[in-house]
Structure formats: structure tokens, C-alpha cells
Design a protein around this motif. Structure first.
Motif, PDB file in Angstrom:
ATOM      1  N   VAL A  43       0.837  -1.196   0.000  1.00  0.00           N
ATOM      2  CA  VAL A  43       0.000   0.000   0.000  1.00  0.00           C
ATOM      3  C   VAL A  43       0.878   1.255   0.000  1.00  0.00           C
ATOM      4  CG1 VAL A  43      -1.767   1.292   1.246  1.00  0.00           C
ATOM      5  CG2 VAL A  43      -1.841  -1.212   1.207  1.00  0.00           C
ATOM      6  N   VAL A  44       0.617   2.144  -0.944  1.00  0.00           N
ATOM      7  CA  VAL A  44       1.313   3.430  -1.022  1.00  0.00           C
ATOM      8  C   VAL A  44       0.400   4.482  -0.384  1.00  0.00           C
ATOM      9  CG1 VAL A  44       2.357   5.144  -2.537  1.00  0.00           C
ATOM     10  CG2 VAL A  44       2.423   2.713  -3.168  1.00  0.00           C
ATOM     11  N   PRO A  45       0.796   5.069   0.753  1.00  0.00           N
ATOM     12  CA  PRO A  45      -0.101   5.967   1.499  1.00  0.00           C
ATOM     13  C   PRO A  45      -0.687   7.109   0.668  1.00  0.00           C
ATOM     14  CG  PRO A  45       1.789   5.405   2.845  1.00  0.00           C
ATOM     15  CD  PRO A  45       2.070   4.843   1.476  1.00  0.00           C
ATOM     16  N   GLU A  46       0.106   7.760  -0.160  1.00  0.00           N
ATOM     17  CA  GLU A  46      -0.402   8.892  -0.938  1.00  0.00           C
ATOM     18  C   GLU A  46      -1.438   8.449  -1.953  1.00  0.00           C
ATOM     19  OE1 GLU A  46      -0.795  12.809  -2.453  1.00  0.00           O
ATOM     20  OE2 GLU A  46      -0.019  11.996  -0.572  1.00  0.00           O
ATOM     21  N   ILE A  47      -1.188   7.322  -2.601  1.00  0.00           N
ATOM     22  CA  ILE A  47      -2.161   6.795  -3.560  1.00  0.00           C
ATOM     23  C   ILE A  47      -3.457   6.424  -2.841  1.00  0.00           C
ATOM     24  CG2 ILE A  47      -2.647   4.860  -5.111  1.00  0.00           C
ATOM     25  CD1 ILE A  47       0.290   4.882  -5.915  1.00  0.00           C
ATOM     26  N   ALA A  48      -3.328   5.808  -1.661  1.00  0.00           N
ATOM     27  CA  ALA A  48      -4.515   5.414  -0.891  1.00  0.00           C
ATOM     28  C   ALA A  48      -5.353   6.624  -0.512  1.00  0.00           C
ATOM     29  CB  ALA A  48      -4.085   4.648   0.361  1.00  0.00           C
ATOM     30  N   ALA A  49      -4.707   7.683  -0.034  1.00  0.00           N
ATOM     31  CA  ALA A  49      -5.443   8.877   0.390  1.00  0.00           C
ATOM     32  C   ALA A  49      -6.190   9.511  -0.779  1.00  0.00           C
ATOM     33  CB  ALA A  49      -4.474   9.880   1.022  1.00  0.00           C
ATOM     34  N   ARG A  50      -5.535   9.585  -1.937  1.00  0.00           N
ATOM     35  CA  ARG A  50      -6.186  10.177  -3.109  1.00  0.00           C
ATOM     36  C   ARG A  50      -7.368   9.332  -3.577  1.00  0.00           C
ATOM     37  NH1 ARG A  50      -3.484  14.301  -5.651  1.00  0.00           N
ATOM     38  NH2 ARG A  50      -1.415  14.793  -4.806  1.00  0.00           N
ATOM     39  N   ILE A  86      -2.410   8.237   7.938  1.00  0.00           N
ATOM     40  CA  ILE A  86      -3.075   9.456   8.391  1.00  0.00           C
ATOM     41  C   ILE A  86      -3.808  10.193   7.277  1.00  0.00           C
ATOM     42  CG2 ILE A  86      -1.059  10.956   8.123  1.00  0.00           C
ATOM     43  CD1 ILE A  86      -3.708  10.981  10.968  1.00  0.00           C
ATOM     44  N   GLY A  87      -3.290  10.147   6.040  1.00  0.00           N
ATOM     45  CA  GLY A  87      -3.986  10.812   4.942  1.00  0.00           C
ATOM     46  C   GLY A  87      -5.366  10.242   4.716  1.00  0.00           C
ATOM     47  N   GLY A  88      -5.466   8.920   4.698  1.00  0.00           N
ATOM     48  CA  GLY A  88      -6.762   8.275   4.525  1.00  0.00           C
ATOM     49  C   GLY A  88      -7.674   8.492   5.713  1.00  0.00           C
ATOM     50  N   VAL A  89      -7.118   8.418   6.922  1.00  0.00           N
ATOM     51  CA  VAL A  89      -7.914   8.650   8.129  1.00  0.00           C
ATOM     52  C   VAL A  89      -8.556  10.029   8.084  1.00  0.00           C
ATOM     53  CG1 VAL A  89      -7.787   8.996  10.626  1.00  0.00           C
ATOM     54  CG2 VAL A  89      -6.604   7.056   9.581  1.00  0.00           C
ATOM     55  N   ILE A  90      -7.788  11.028   7.674  1.00  0.00           N
ATOM     56  CA  ILE A  90      -8.310  12.401   7.624  1.00  0.00           C
ATOM     57  C   ILE A  90      -9.477  12.505   6.640  1.00  0.00           C
ATOM     58  CG2 ILE A  90      -7.750  14.747   6.866  1.00  0.00           C
ATOM     59  CD1 ILE A  90      -4.962  14.331   8.076  1.00  0.00           C
ATOM     60  N   VAL A  91      -9.381  11.818   5.498  1.00  0.00           N
ATOM     61  CA  VAL A  91     -10.460  11.876   4.507  1.00  0.00           C
ATOM     62  C   VAL A  91     -11.763  11.349   5.106  1.00  0.00           C
ATOM     63  CG1 VAL A  91     -11.293  10.958   2.304  1.00  0.00           C
ATOM     64  CG2 VAL A  91      -8.920  11.722   2.515  1.00  0.00           C
ATOM     65  N   GLY A  92     -11.726  10.139   5.664  1.00  0.00           N
ATOM     66  CA  GLY A  92     -12.945   9.548   6.218  1.00  0.00           C
ATOM     67  C   GLY A  92     -13.489  10.310   7.405  1.00  0.00           C
ATOM     68  N   ALA A  93     -12.599  10.739   8.294  1.00  0.00           N
ATOM     69  CA  ALA A  93     -13.034  11.472   9.481  1.00  0.00           C
ATOM     70  C   ALA A  93     -13.666  12.804   9.108  1.00  0.00           C
ATOM     71  CB  ALA A  93     -11.849  11.690  10.420  1.00  0.00           C
ATOM     72  N   THR A  94     -13.097  13.487   8.129  1.00  0.00           N
ATOM     73  CA  THR A  94     -13.641  14.782   7.712  1.00  0.00           C
ATOM     74  C   THR A  94     -15.028  14.624   7.104  1.00  0.00           C
ATOM     75  OG1 THR A  94     -11.412  15.638   7.312  1.00  0.00           O
ATOM     76  CG2 THR A  94     -13.231  16.818   6.275  1.00  0.00           C
ATOM     77  N   PRO A 331      -9.352  14.455  17.374  1.00  0.00           N
ATOM     78  CA  PRO A 331      -8.148  14.397  16.540  1.00  0.00           C
ATOM     79  C   PRO A 331      -8.063  13.130  15.692  1.00  0.00           C
ATOM     80  CG  PRO A 331      -7.620  13.778  18.790  1.00  0.00           C
ATOM     81  CD  PRO A 331      -9.063  14.212  18.803  1.00  0.00           C
ATOM     82  N   CYS A 332      -7.363  13.246  14.577  1.00  0.00           N
ATOM     83  CA  CYS A 332      -7.003  12.085  13.768  1.00  0.00           C
ATOM     84  C   CYS A 332      -5.611  11.640  14.195  1.00  0.00           C
ATOM     85  CB  CYS A 332      -7.017  12.435  12.277  1.00  0.00           C
ATOM     86  SG  CYS A 332      -8.666  12.799  11.637  1.00  0.00           S
ATOM     87  N   ARG A 333      -5.448  10.340  14.429  1.00  0.00           N
ATOM     88  CA  ARG A 333      -4.206   9.851  15.028  1.00  0.00           C
ATOM     89  C   ARG A 333      -3.609   8.703  14.213  1.00  0.00           C
ATOM     90  NH1 ARG A 333      -6.278   9.116  21.325  1.00  0.00           N
ATOM     91  NH2 ARG A 333      -8.052  10.535  21.192  1.00  0.00           N
ATOM     92  N   PRO A 334      -2.341   8.820  13.821  1.00  0.00           N
ATOM     93  CA  PRO A 334      -1.698   7.690  13.152  1.00  0.00           C
ATOM     94  C   PRO A 334      -1.451   6.532  14.109  1.00  0.00           C
ATOM     95  CG  PRO A 334      -0.126   9.475  13.503  1.00  0.00           C
ATOM     96  CD  PRO A 334      -1.475  10.006  13.878  1.00  0.00           C
TER      97      PRO A 334
END
Length: 342
Positions: A43-50, A86-94, A331-334
Motif C-alpha cells: 500500500v502506497v499511502p499517498e495513492i490510498a489517500a487520493r 493518516i492521509g486516509g484517516v483524515i479523509v474519512g473522518a472529515t 483528533p485524527c491519530r496515526p
């Protein structure tokens, strides 16, 4: 009858679900990103978040439509706020916070690990207390679960998680991605006795795990295979690795059980949760250990072992009916351990 929308985006599944208080799953939509990450072998974190950003609105809409409910019907909105990428967590939480704010609903910030921990109460109505073995790509730990929010860590990995070891073994052997199912499939036709792989910490006191030495042994064994390496060679090595992991988990489980039963003499259930819980060979190995101890092993259906929105919605319901909800500044937490004192 309270209904909660659950949103999950902590790794590479974009997921949303609507769950009822009587344990009915009205919808459970999971969008996998496997093809997005396959070329990288992980899993590539940046690709997952996008990808979460691109698809989450549609996934939530589909979950609501499949459940045939509107936002006015919800008692609350739950979303994973950690741990995870954390990038993906922020998307869902927001998205979860925004929906709760717009529709004037309580927001419940859910620990992703608690979602896995409480799934057994959604599927099998398991009473407290129970012993939990949480095994996934990022987490491997034994927890005594006395109630919602009452977790005591009895042991865990001191290096690699079990799921991570499966993924890296698959990558070393060229078995493909995702690694867990690839190793399990290859092992079906393999000879588990061919390679003498180590069992780190086997028989030692406590319930801690170590996988890094086993992973290294797999690499060294693979490097010594004569060319050309055959499919049977790879299957034998996969089977030997999987058997070693099974022996380790069974041994560590015995120690965790002794600790758990000393604290909760009336405990009757051992629960295995997380993505690795989908591995049928490991389930069978642990079933034997638990049955020998006179307890019952509970494992969620395979589709609820991997990340999903239903487990987040249910964890939100468990919190909501205790009168708990969270502010939009949650907060969003890694990193977010279930047992903060461990």
C-alpha cells in the motif's frame, strides 16, 4: 431502533455501512484499492489517500441507498479517526464530521482497533469479558476485553505484525499482492515440513511475538533454492512459513489464556479478529488450542475480518448507547493504542 452510519478509510479500503442496534447490517459497501497498489507490492499511502478522496462520497451514498434510509433516520455518524495511514484517516473522518454537522447528528470518533475488537458482538453477540487476538497487517496483540473501552494488553509483537510478515513473505517469493491470501493459497499444495524455519520466543514466558527472525529465515531459505525455482518450491516454503506462524500464535495464545483466566476465571470466549483472521489454516490451528483449554473460539465471517464500515458503525453504536459522542475537534491519530497504559 437506532441506526448508525460507519465510515472506514484507515488503509486501502474505502468503506461505509449502516448498522442497526439489533445487530442487522443494512448495508456494507467496501471499495478495494488492490489494483491501485498491486504494481508496488504494498500500500502506497499517498495513492490510498487520493483514492479515498475520489470515491468516498459515492461509497457513502451507496451505503445509504442500499440501506434505504435517509440521514434523518440516523442516530449518529461514526468514522475511524485512527490508527492508520493518516492521509486516509483524515479523509474519512472529515466526511463523517461534515455529515454529522450538516444533519445535526452526534459524531462518534472510532478507534479502528476497537472496530475489530467489537465485531464479535455484532456477529455473535459475545458477552464480556473475552480474550482477543487482534492480527492484521499493522497490529498483532493479545488483549483482555472487559467491556467497551476496557482493554488490557497481555502481549504483542515486538517487531513485525503477522500480516506484515505474510505480505513481505509473499513479496520475497513473488506470490503477488495482497500477500496474506497469496501465501495461504500457495501453502495449500505445499509441504510444511520441508523447511526447518525458526519459531522465535516459542516456549518463553509471556505472550509477546517476534516475526522478524522468521521473515529473515524465509529470505535465506529462498536464496538457497536451486535454480530454476519451481512452483512446488515456493508452495513448500509458503506452507513452512504459515505452519511456523501457526505454532507461534498457538504457543503465545496459551500464555495469554493463562493470564486472561487468572483475571477473569469465568471467561468463556477467545476472539480472533483482523485481516489475518481470514486465514483458514491459522483459524483451525487456534481452534485446537482454544478447545483444549475448554473455551470457545469466535471468528467473524471472512468479509468482516478485513476492514469494513460495519465494524465502525457497530463500535459507534456501542459508544452511543453508553451516552458517548465526540466533538468535531476529535483528533485524527496515526497511532492510537487500545490499552493506553501498555
Amino acid at each position: 431502533m437506532r441506526l448508525v452510519l460507519g465510515i472506514e478509510s484507515s488503509c486501502d479500503e474505502t468503506a461505509a455501512a449502516v448498522v442497526a442496534e439489533d445487530r442487522r447490517i443494512l448495508s456494507n459497501i467496501v471499495l478495494s484499492q488492490l489494483e491501485d497498489h498491486r504494481a508496488y507490492g504494498g500500500v502506497v499511502p499517498e495513492i490510498a489517500a487520493r483514492a479515498h478522496l475520489d470515491h468516498i462520497e459515492r461509497v457513502v451514498s451507496e451505503a445509504m441507498a442500499t440501506a434505504e434510509v435517509g440521514f434523518a433516520d440516523l442516530a449518529g455518524v461514526a468514522a475511524t479517526t485512527g490508527p492508520g495511514l493518516i492521509g486516509g484517516v483524515i479523509v474519512g473522518a472529515t466526511v463523517g464530521k461534515s455529515l454529522a454537522l450538516v444533519h445535526d447528528k452526534p459524531f462518534i470518533a472510532v478507534n479502528h482497533l476497537e472496530g475489530h475488537a467489537l465485531t464479535c458482538r455484532l456477529t455473535d453477540n459475545v458477552p464480556f469479558p473475552f480474550l482477543l487476538l487482534l492480527v492484521s497487517g499493522g497490529h498483532s496483540q493479545f488483549l483482555s476485553v472487559a467491556g467497551v473501552g476496557q482493554y488490557r494488553r497481555l502481549g504483542g509483537t515486538i517487531d513485525d505484525a503477522v500480516g506484515e510478515a505474510f505480505d513481505k513473505t509473499a513479496k520475497m517469493l513473488g506470490l503477488g499482492f495482497p500477500g496474506g491470501p497469496a501465501v495461504e493459497q500457495a501453502a495449500l499444495s505445499g509441504d510444511a515440513a520441508r523447511f526447518a524455519l525458526p519459531r522465535p520466543l516459542l516456549g518463553r514466558p509471556g505472550a509477546d511475538l517476534s516475526l522478524s527472525g522468521l521473515k529473515t529465515a524465509v529470505r535465506l531459505a529462498a536464496e538457497k533454492l536451486p535454480a530454476p525455482v519451481s512452483a512446488q518450491d515456493l508452495s513448500d516454503l509458503a506452507a513452512s512459513f504459515q505452519a511456523a506462524v501457526g505454532d507461534l500464535l498457538a504457543d503465545r495464545l496459551k500464555h495469554a489464556l493463562a493470564d486472561f483466566l487468572a483475571e477473569h476465571p469465568g471467561g468463556k470466549h477467545v476472539v480472533i479478529a483482523g485481516g489475518v483472521a481470514a486465514n483458514k489454516a491459522l483459524r483451525a490451528r487456534l481452534q485446537t488450542t482454544v478447545a483444549t483449554a475448554g473455551l470457545e473460539l469466535v471468528a467473524p465471517p471472512l468479509k468482516l475480518c478485513t476492514d469494513n464500515g460495519a465494524m465502525i458503525a457497530w463500535a459507534g453504536l456501542e459508544r452511543l448507547r453508553r451516552g458517548e459522542s465526540h466533538g468535531f475537534d476529535a483528533p485524527c491519530r496515526p497511532r492510537w493504542p487500545l490499552d493506553a497504559a501498555a
